[in-house]
Design a protein around this motif. Structure first.
Motif, short mmCIF file in Angstrom:
data_model
loop_
_atom_site.label_atom_id
_atom_site.label_comp_id
_atom_site.label_asym_id
_atom_site.label_seq_id
_atom_site.Cartn_x
_atom_site.Cartn_y
_atom_site.Cartn_z
N ARG A 189 0.12 9.87 -0.09
CA ARG A 189 -0.11 9.30 -1.41
C ARG A 189 -1.49 9.67 -1.95
O ARG A 189 -1.64 10.04 -3.12
CB ARG A 189 0.05 7.78 -1.38
CG ARG A 189 1.50 7.33 -1.25
CD ARG A 189 1.63 5.81 -1.39
NE ARG A 189 1.20 5.35 -2.69
CZ ARG A 189 1.94 5.41 -3.80
NH1 ARG A 189 3.16 5.94 -3.75
NH2 ARG A 189 1.48 4.95 -4.94
N SER A 190 -2.51 9.61 -1.11
CA SER A 190 -3.86 9.95 -1.57
C SER A 190 -3.96 11.44 -1.88
O SER A 190 -4.64 11.84 -2.82
CB SER A 190 -4.90 9.56 -0.50
OG SER A 190 -4.70 10.28 0.70
N LEU B 90 0.80 -1.21 0.00
CA LEU B 90 0.00 0.00 0.00
C LEU B 90 0.84 1.26 0.00
O LEU B 90 0.47 2.28 -0.59
CB LEU B 90 -0.93 -0.01 1.23
CG LEU B 90 -1.84 1.20 1.41
CD1 LEU B 90 -2.78 1.32 0.22
CD2 LEU B 90 -2.64 1.06 2.70
N TYR B 91 2.00 1.24 0.66
CA TYR B 91 2.75 2.47 0.85
C TYR B 91 3.99 2.55 -0.03
O TYR B 91 4.98 3.19 0.31
CB TYR B 91 3.15 2.60 2.33
CG TYR B 91 1.97 2.46 3.22
CD1 TYR B 91 0.93 3.37 3.14
CD2 TYR B 91 1.85 1.38 4.09
CE1 TYR B 91 -0.18 3.24 3.94
CE2 TYR B 91 0.73 1.25 4.88
CZ TYR B 91 -0.28 2.19 4.80
OH TYR B 91 -1.40 2.05 5.58
N VAL C 86 6.97 5.81 -1.07
CA VAL C 86 6.76 6.85 -0.07
C VAL C 86 7.88 7.87 -0.05
O VAL C 86 7.75 8.92 0.57
CB VAL C 86 6.64 6.23 1.34
CG1 VAL C 86 5.43 5.34 1.41
CG2 VAL C 86 7.89 5.46 1.71
N PRO D 216 2.43 4.68 8.88
CA PRO D 216 1.71 4.18 7.71
C PRO D 216 0.49 5.04 7.35
O PRO D 216 0.21 5.24 6.16
CB PRO D 216 1.28 2.76 8.15
CG PRO D 216 2.28 2.36 9.16
CD PRO D 216 2.61 3.62 9.90
N ALA D 217 -0.21 5.55 8.37
CA ALA D 217 -1.37 6.40 8.09
C ALA D 217 -0.95 7.70 7.41
O ALA D 217 -1.62 8.18 6.49
CB ALA D 217 -2.12 6.70 9.39
N SER E 61 0.02 6.96 3.80
CA SER E 61 -1.19 6.74 3.00
C SER E 61 -1.85 8.07 2.68
O SER E 61 -2.33 8.29 1.55
CB SER E 61 -2.16 5.84 3.76
OG SER E 61 -3.33 5.59 3.00
#
Length: 294
Positions: A288-289, A22-23, A26, A281-282, A285
């Protein structure tokens, strides 16, 4: 460099995974609209953005993944605006203060910026004044900024002025940049929304809100809970009242809904945190969003 070292360790742990998670990517810029000029190709390394893979060149290379390298025409400035003050000395969870979370957030965004060669600066509340640290790419300056946040968030400090913080932030950055606002679990009223709207016109904005400890949490049922403002202990019998627990939960839910609605109207990316567990991680995320939404 102790604060920054802890943050960097958390980032390293969060990004230690196989490509395709997911990440991924980064270590790319927080800024999606930067003007870039193609420079050359190099082999893919873990942490690169898969969007930068040149698939045709990779196929011609005989199997090695190659990514495009670009030269930035300019650097972006990431300004972290933290509503420091007495409230950050309060607890976010049974084991962590809101200050712990704020430092981790500021360190994470600052590290992502400096690792990419961007500038990171800080604006914070120092009593009734608003102070700013000059944007820098140096780790030693980022560590000093984290120290400013810590020093301005003790229990004996006055509350920070969030409205004034936003006002100063809007006028401090002369060139369009990225503003990361770190504040309490605020209720966004008409005045605050107006100030945020002004900020959004000038800069890209992300908002990180910090949760307050729920005094009715069963995990702290046998521990004293003392108010920061009056230093009075909340009675354990009252904290065990299910009606109080329901009222607190309803208030949190309604405030979060109003905040989400207001930030959505302003197209502001946001994150609500109640501790440092899973924070990096949050944040990654969210970055990226935010980049893909621009």
């Amino acid at each position: 460099m102790a604060r920054l070292t802890r943050v960097r360790r958390a980032i390293a742990l969060a990004t230690r995974h196989r490509v395709g998670g997911l990440y991924e990517g980064v270590h790319s810029s927080l800024h999606a609209g930067r003007s870039m000029e193609f420079n050359d190709l190099r082999e893919y390394v873990r942490g690169d953005d898969v969007a930068e893979i040149d698939w045709k060149a990779s196929a011609r290379s005989g199997g090695s993944l190659l990514v495009k390298r670009h030269v930035a025409e300019r650097r972006t400035t990431v300004m972290v605006a933290v509503a420091t003050g007495r409230s950050l000395a309060g607890m976010a969870s049974p084991t962590e203060t809101k200050l712990d979370v704020a430092i981790q957030v500021a360190g994470a965004f600052g590290s992502l910026a400096t690792q990419h060669g961007d500038y990171v600066g800080l604006i914070w509340c120092d009593g009734h004044d608003i102070r700013a640290a000059r944007p820098s790419t140096r780790d030693v300056e980022l560590e000093r900024m984290l120290g400013h946040i810590e020093a301005a968030s003790t229990a004996d400090r006055p509350e920070g002025d969030l409205g004034r913080l936003l006002e100063v932030t809007a006028t401090t950055l002369r060139r369009r940049g990225i503003v990361v606002l770190v504040c309490d679990d605020v209720d966004i009223d008409a005045d605050l929304e107006s100030r945020l709207r002004r900020l959004v016109v000038q800069h890209e904005v992300m908002v990180i809100t910090l949760a307050d400890l729920d005094p009715t949490d069963p995990a702290i049922a046998d521990s004293p809970v003392v108010g920061l403002d009056d230093q009075r202990e909340l009675l354990k019998e009252l904290r065990r009242d299910p009606r109080l627990r329901e009222a607190i939960e309803a208030d949190r839910t309604e405030r979060a809904a109003r905040r989400t609605t207001a930030l959505s109207r302003l197209a502001i990316s946001s994150l609500h945190l109640s501790g440092t567990d899973g924070l990096v991680p949050a944040v990654l995320s969210l970055v990226r969003s935010h980049r893909h939404a621009r």
